[in-house]
Design a protein around this motif. Sequence first.
Motif, PDB file in Angstrom:
ATOM      1  N   TYR A  94       8.029 -46.115  46.155  1.00 54.29           N
ATOM      2  CA  TYR A  94       9.405 -46.981  46.101  1.00 54.29           C
ATOM      3  C   TYR A  94       9.539 -48.196  45.334  1.00 54.29           C
ATOM      4  CZ  TYR A  94      13.735 -49.039  47.817  1.00 54.29           C
ATOM      5  OH  TYR A  94      14.911 -49.710  47.741  1.00 54.29           O
ATOM      6  N   ARG A  95       8.556 -49.129  45.804  1.00 51.58           N
ATOM      7  CA  ARG A  95       8.383 -50.266  44.978  1.00 51.58           C
ATOM      8  C   ARG A  95       8.271 -50.362  43.580  1.00 51.58           C
ATOM      9  NH1 ARG A  95       5.693 -51.102  49.816  1.00 51.58           N
ATOM     10  NH2 ARG A  95       3.703 -50.962  48.782  1.00 51.58           N
ATOM     11  N   ARG A  96       7.337 -49.422  43.232  1.00 48.18           N
ATOM     12  CA  ARG A  96       7.002 -49.306  41.713  1.00 48.18           C
ATOM     13  C   ARG A  96       8.246 -48.607  41.068  1.00 48.18           C
ATOM     14  NH1 ARG A  96       3.721 -51.537  43.992  1.00 48.18           N
ATOM     15  NH2 ARG A  96       4.911 -53.258  42.630  1.00 48.18           N
ATOM     16  N   PHE A  97       8.721 -47.447  41.674  1.00 46.40           N
ATOM     17  CA  PHE A  97       9.741 -46.994  40.966  1.00 46.40           C
ATOM     18  C   PHE A  97      11.183 -48.070  40.738  1.00 46.40           C
ATOM     19  CE2 PHE A  97       8.468 -42.427  42.130  1.00 46.40           C
ATOM     20  CZ  PHE A  97       7.617 -42.753  41.290  1.00 46.40           C
ATOM     21  N   LYS A  98      11.457 -48.972  41.854  1.00 50.53           N
ATOM     22  CA  LYS A  98      12.472 -49.719  41.697  1.00 50.53           C
ATOM     23  C   LYS A  98      12.258 -50.863  40.759  1.00 50.53           C
ATOM     24  CE  LYS A  98      13.401 -52.226  45.451  1.00 50.53           C
ATOM     25  NZ  LYS A  98      13.635 -53.489  45.158  1.00 50.53           N
ATOM     26  N   ARG A  99      10.693 -51.258  40.700  1.00 46.14           N
ATOM     27  CA  ARG A  99      10.691 -52.020  39.732  1.00 46.14           C
ATOM     28  C   ARG A  99      10.816 -51.636  38.351  1.00 46.14           C
ATOM     29  NH1 ARG A  99       9.902 -56.033  36.926  1.00 46.14           N
ATOM     30  NH2 ARG A  99       8.007 -57.239  36.835  1.00 46.14           N
ATOM     31  N   ILE A 100      10.229 -50.431  38.031  1.00 42.58           N
ATOM     32  CA  ILE A 100      10.450 -50.058  36.610  1.00 42.58           C
ATOM     33  C   ILE A 100      11.735 -49.448  35.890  1.00 42.58           C
ATOM     34  CG2 ILE A 100       9.303 -48.009  36.774  1.00 42.58           C
ATOM     35  CD1 ILE A 100       7.444 -48.627  34.431  1.00 42.58           C
ATOM     36  N   LEU A 101      12.245 -48.656  36.837  1.00 46.78           N
ATOM     37  CA  LEU A 101      13.398 -47.742  36.325  1.00 46.78           C
ATOM     38  C   LEU A 101      14.692 -48.495  35.984  1.00 46.78           C
ATOM     39  CD1 LEU A 101      12.758 -44.732  38.678  1.00 46.78           C
ATOM     40  CD2 LEU A 101      12.238 -44.995  36.308  1.00 46.78           C
ATOM     41  N   PRO A 102      15.314 -49.618  36.720  1.00 46.98           N
ATOM     42  CA  PRO A 102      16.654 -49.938  36.322  1.00 46.98           C
ATOM     43  C   PRO A 102      16.405 -50.675  34.762  1.00 46.98           C
ATOM     44  CG  PRO A 102      16.133 -50.489  38.709  1.00 46.98           C
ATOM     45  CD  PRO A 102      14.944 -50.062  37.963  1.00 46.98           C
ATOM     46  N   ILE A 103      15.274 -51.506  34.851  1.00 48.23           N
ATOM     47  CA  ILE A 103      15.205 -52.081  33.395  1.00 48.23           C
ATOM     48  C   ILE A 103      15.170 -50.941  32.319  1.00 48.23           C
ATOM     49  CG2 ILE A 103      14.149 -53.574  31.893  1.00 48.23           C
ATOM     50  CD1 ILE A 103      15.829 -55.127  33.938  1.00 48.23           C
ATOM     51  N   TYR A 104      14.452 -50.184  32.817  1.00 43.83           N
ATOM     52  CA  TYR A 104      13.974 -48.853  31.649  1.00 43.83           C
ATOM     53  C   TYR A 104      15.190 -48.050  31.271  1.00 43.83           C
ATOM     54  CZ  TYR A 104      11.689 -44.612  29.757  1.00 43.83           C
ATOM     55  OH  TYR A 104      11.356 -43.841  28.954  1.00 43.83           O
ATOM     56  N   TRP A 105      16.056 -47.826  32.267  1.00 42.33           N
ATOM     57  CA  TRP A 105      17.299 -47.191  31.848  1.00 42.33           C
ATOM     58  C   TRP A 105      18.282 -47.969  31.220  1.00 42.33           C
ATOM     59  CZ3 TRP A 105      17.645 -45.538  37.712  1.00 42.33           C
ATOM     60  CH2 TRP A 105      16.720 -44.466  38.180  1.00 42.33           C
ATOM     61  N   ILE A 106      18.508 -49.298  31.610  1.00 39.91           N
ATOM     62  CA  ILE A 106      19.164 -50.145  30.781  1.00 39.91           C
ATOM     63  C   ILE A 106      18.713 -50.274  29.184  1.00 39.91           C
ATOM     64  CG2 ILE A 106      19.750 -52.456  30.206  1.00 39.91           C
ATOM     65  CD1 ILE A 106      19.772 -53.036  33.647  1.00 39.91           C
ATOM     66  N   ALA A 107      17.415 -50.261  28.910  1.00 40.09           N
ATOM     67  CA  ALA A 107      16.844 -50.355  27.696  1.00 40.09           C
ATOM     68  C   ALA A 107      17.078 -49.061  26.964  1.00 40.09           C
ATOM     69  CB  ALA A 107      15.300 -50.414  27.816  1.00 40.09           C
ATOM     70  N   MET A 132      15.524 -36.471  26.819  1.00 42.36           N
ATOM     71  CA  MET A 132      15.023 -36.047  27.988  1.00 42.36           C
ATOM     72  C   MET A 132      13.673 -36.288  28.224  1.00 42.36           C
ATOM     73  SD  MET A 132      17.188 -34.264  29.732  1.00 42.36           S
ATOM     74  CE  MET A 132      18.359 -35.991  29.196  1.00 42.36           C
ATOM     75  N   GLY A 133      12.712 -36.133  27.199  1.00 42.29           N
ATOM     76  CA  GLY A 133      11.302 -36.646  26.915  1.00 42.29           C
ATOM     77  C   GLY A 133      11.021 -38.156  27.547  1.00 42.29           C
ATOM     78  N   ASN A 134      11.951 -38.947  27.329  1.00 44.99           N
ATOM     79  CA  ASN A 134      11.720 -40.505  27.663  1.00 44.99           C
ATOM     80  C   ASN A 134      12.206 -40.411  29.027  1.00 44.99           C
ATOM     81  OD1 ASN A 134      11.509 -42.723  25.301  1.00 44.99           O
ATOM     82  ND2 ASN A 134      12.048 -40.829  24.431  1.00 44.99           N
ATOM     83  N   LEU A 135      12.975 -39.794  29.442  1.00 39.08           N
ATOM     84  CA  LEU A 135      13.468 -40.089  30.919  1.00 39.08           C
ATOM     85  C   LEU A 135      12.252 -39.523  31.811  1.00 39.08           C
ATOM     86  CD1 LEU A 135      17.173 -39.042  30.792  1.00 39.08           C
ATOM     87  CD2 LEU A 135      16.094 -41.308  31.042  1.00 39.08           C
ATOM     88  N   VAL A 136      11.574 -38.618  31.223  1.00 41.48           N
ATOM     89  CA  VAL A 136      10.446 -38.257  32.154  1.00 41.48           C
ATOM     90  C   VAL A 136       9.013 -38.787  31.555  1.00 41.48           C
ATOM     91  CG1 VAL A 136      11.490 -36.163  32.877  1.00 41.48           C
ATOM     92  CG2 VAL A 136      10.103 -35.923  30.723  1.00 41.48           C
ATOM     93  N   SER A 162       5.376 -45.401  29.157  1.00 44.19           N
ATOM     94  CA  SER A 162       4.839 -44.259  29.779  1.00 44.19           C
ATOM     95  C   SER A 162       3.476 -44.260  30.295  1.00 44.19           C
ATOM     96  CB  SER A 162       5.016 -42.931  28.603  1.00 44.19           C
ATOM     97  OG  SER A 162       4.320 -43.509  27.553  1.00 44.19           O
ATOM     98  N   TYR A 163       2.674 -45.233  29.599  1.00 48.80           N
ATOM     99  CA  TYR A 163       1.584 -45.424  30.245  1.00 48.80           C
ATOM    100  C   TYR A 163       1.445 -46.061  31.611  1.00 48.80           C
ATOM    101  CZ  TYR A 163      -0.647 -44.846  25.704  1.00 48.80           C
ATOM    102  OH  TYR A 163      -1.446 -44.218  24.339  1.00 48.80           O
ATOM    103  N   GLU A 164       2.291 -46.939  31.698  1.00 54.86           N
ATOM    104  CA  GLU A 164       2.794 -47.763  32.961  1.00 54.86           C
ATOM    105  C   GLU A 164       3.028 -46.679  34.123  1.00 54.86           C
ATOM    106  OE1 GLU A 164       2.262 -51.564  34.578  1.00 54.86           O
ATOM    107  OE2 GLU A 164       2.125 -51.052  32.400  1.00 54.86           O
ATOM    108  N   MET A 165       4.126 -45.779  33.811  1.00 50.27           N
ATOM    109  CA  MET A 165       4.476 -44.948  34.709  1.00 50.27           C
ATOM    110  C   MET A 165       3.207 -44.186  35.282  1.00 50.27           C
ATOM    111  SD  MET A 165       6.702 -44.104  36.855  1.00 50.27           S
ATOM    112  CE  MET A 165       8.332 -44.752  36.481  1.00 50.27           C
ATOM    113  N   PHE A 166       2.596 -43.535  34.319  1.00 45.18           N
ATOM    114  CA  PHE A 166       1.229 -42.665  34.416  1.00 45.18           C
ATOM    115  C   PHE A 166       0.310 -43.488  35.339  1.00 45.18           C
ATOM    116  CE2 PHE A 166      -2.857 -41.057  33.134  1.00 45.18           C
ATOM    117  CZ  PHE A 166      -2.981 -39.832  33.461  1.00 45.18           C
TER     118      PHE A 166
END
Length: 372
Positions: A94-107, A132-136, A162-166
């Motif tokens: 939860y903490r990791r996804f909340k940290r990376i996803l909002p800014i990523y979606w805005i980008a 779609m590829g970027n979203l996953v 994508s490395y960071e999420m991996f």
Amino acid sequence: MMEELKRREFGRLKILDSIRGIAALVVLYHHIFKLNKEVFQNNLSDTSFVIFDFVSGLNKEAVLLFFIISGFSIGLSTLKRPLNDRKSINGYFYRRFKRILPIYWIAIFLSLLVGIGLNLLYLRDFSFLNLMGNLVFLQTSDSLPESWVIPYGMNGPLWSLSYEMFFYVLFPLVYFINKKFLKKLGLYTKYVALLLVILLGIIINKKVVFIPYFLFLIGFIIWIQGYISSYCFVMMKKKNLFFFLNLLVGLAITIANGKIPSDSIELIGKGMLLNGIFYFTMILTDGLNTQKIQKFIDAIFYKLGEGSYAIYALHYPLLIFFQEKGVSLIYQLLFLPLFIVCCYHLEKHSIRWKMTFLDRNYLKLIQFTAKS
């Protein structure tokens, strides 16, 4: 009676954010320099241009530094909150996804707006499949002809996310396997085994079929060294020989730059070298009174560090827009302070967003997916 393990008490290490801020500035500068190279060349002396060009060339090192700090920070976090039950693992995700996803979606949204503004939606970068590829998080650098997916909307820096999420997704599994099955194995055995897996992945990508996850493993070895450094820092246990060997190997690979027929191995080498430098800087300054130096660095770069992720993810589409619209370099530079301040506030606010839909039982979801 067993001797109690010594642990270092620590709060927030502001210097880590400051290093992130420096790295973000290097990446931002690199893209400004790259897109306005002729302007710099025409207005600088030959010597000055060589210096500016050299600093711009540190772009990859800056990204690798992000990986190292990320691994170090996750290490600090998990040493405080071990991943030893369902609640702690779900909290970690939860903490990791909340940290990376909002800014990523805005980008991604900002990249789309720039694409619309410049009438570039016909390019592969803006295709639905690429989105779609970027979203996953399957995107890799657009310099790789075999890439499945490239960064959305020409936003090149998104490759590293994508490395960071991996890292984030794979780490709990590695943590569990290490704790459950590999605890008796030495650090060198596990590290060499990981290197062999990565080298096998490089060979498969080169000779058989390209799979992005094998590429992401290259970043994971750099990230995991940052994690090991955090253990040394908190538990006050030195791994001098381990990091010295990494530094030597990394230095040898870096010196042989251009003679090694693999960009992936060169990247690993640079990561080893930087990790060695990071570790020994930490060891050599431990116990020294460096508070004044750290305060000076933090005074300049700490706020930048708190907005570094947003700066990194959002700057490139805007620079592309300025370039296509013929905005002069001087006006671009005048815009940057406002942009950096906005990124700082955006990142601070996004971290506070609840985003309760991300607070879920990830272990149960993984088990359900595996059964399906």
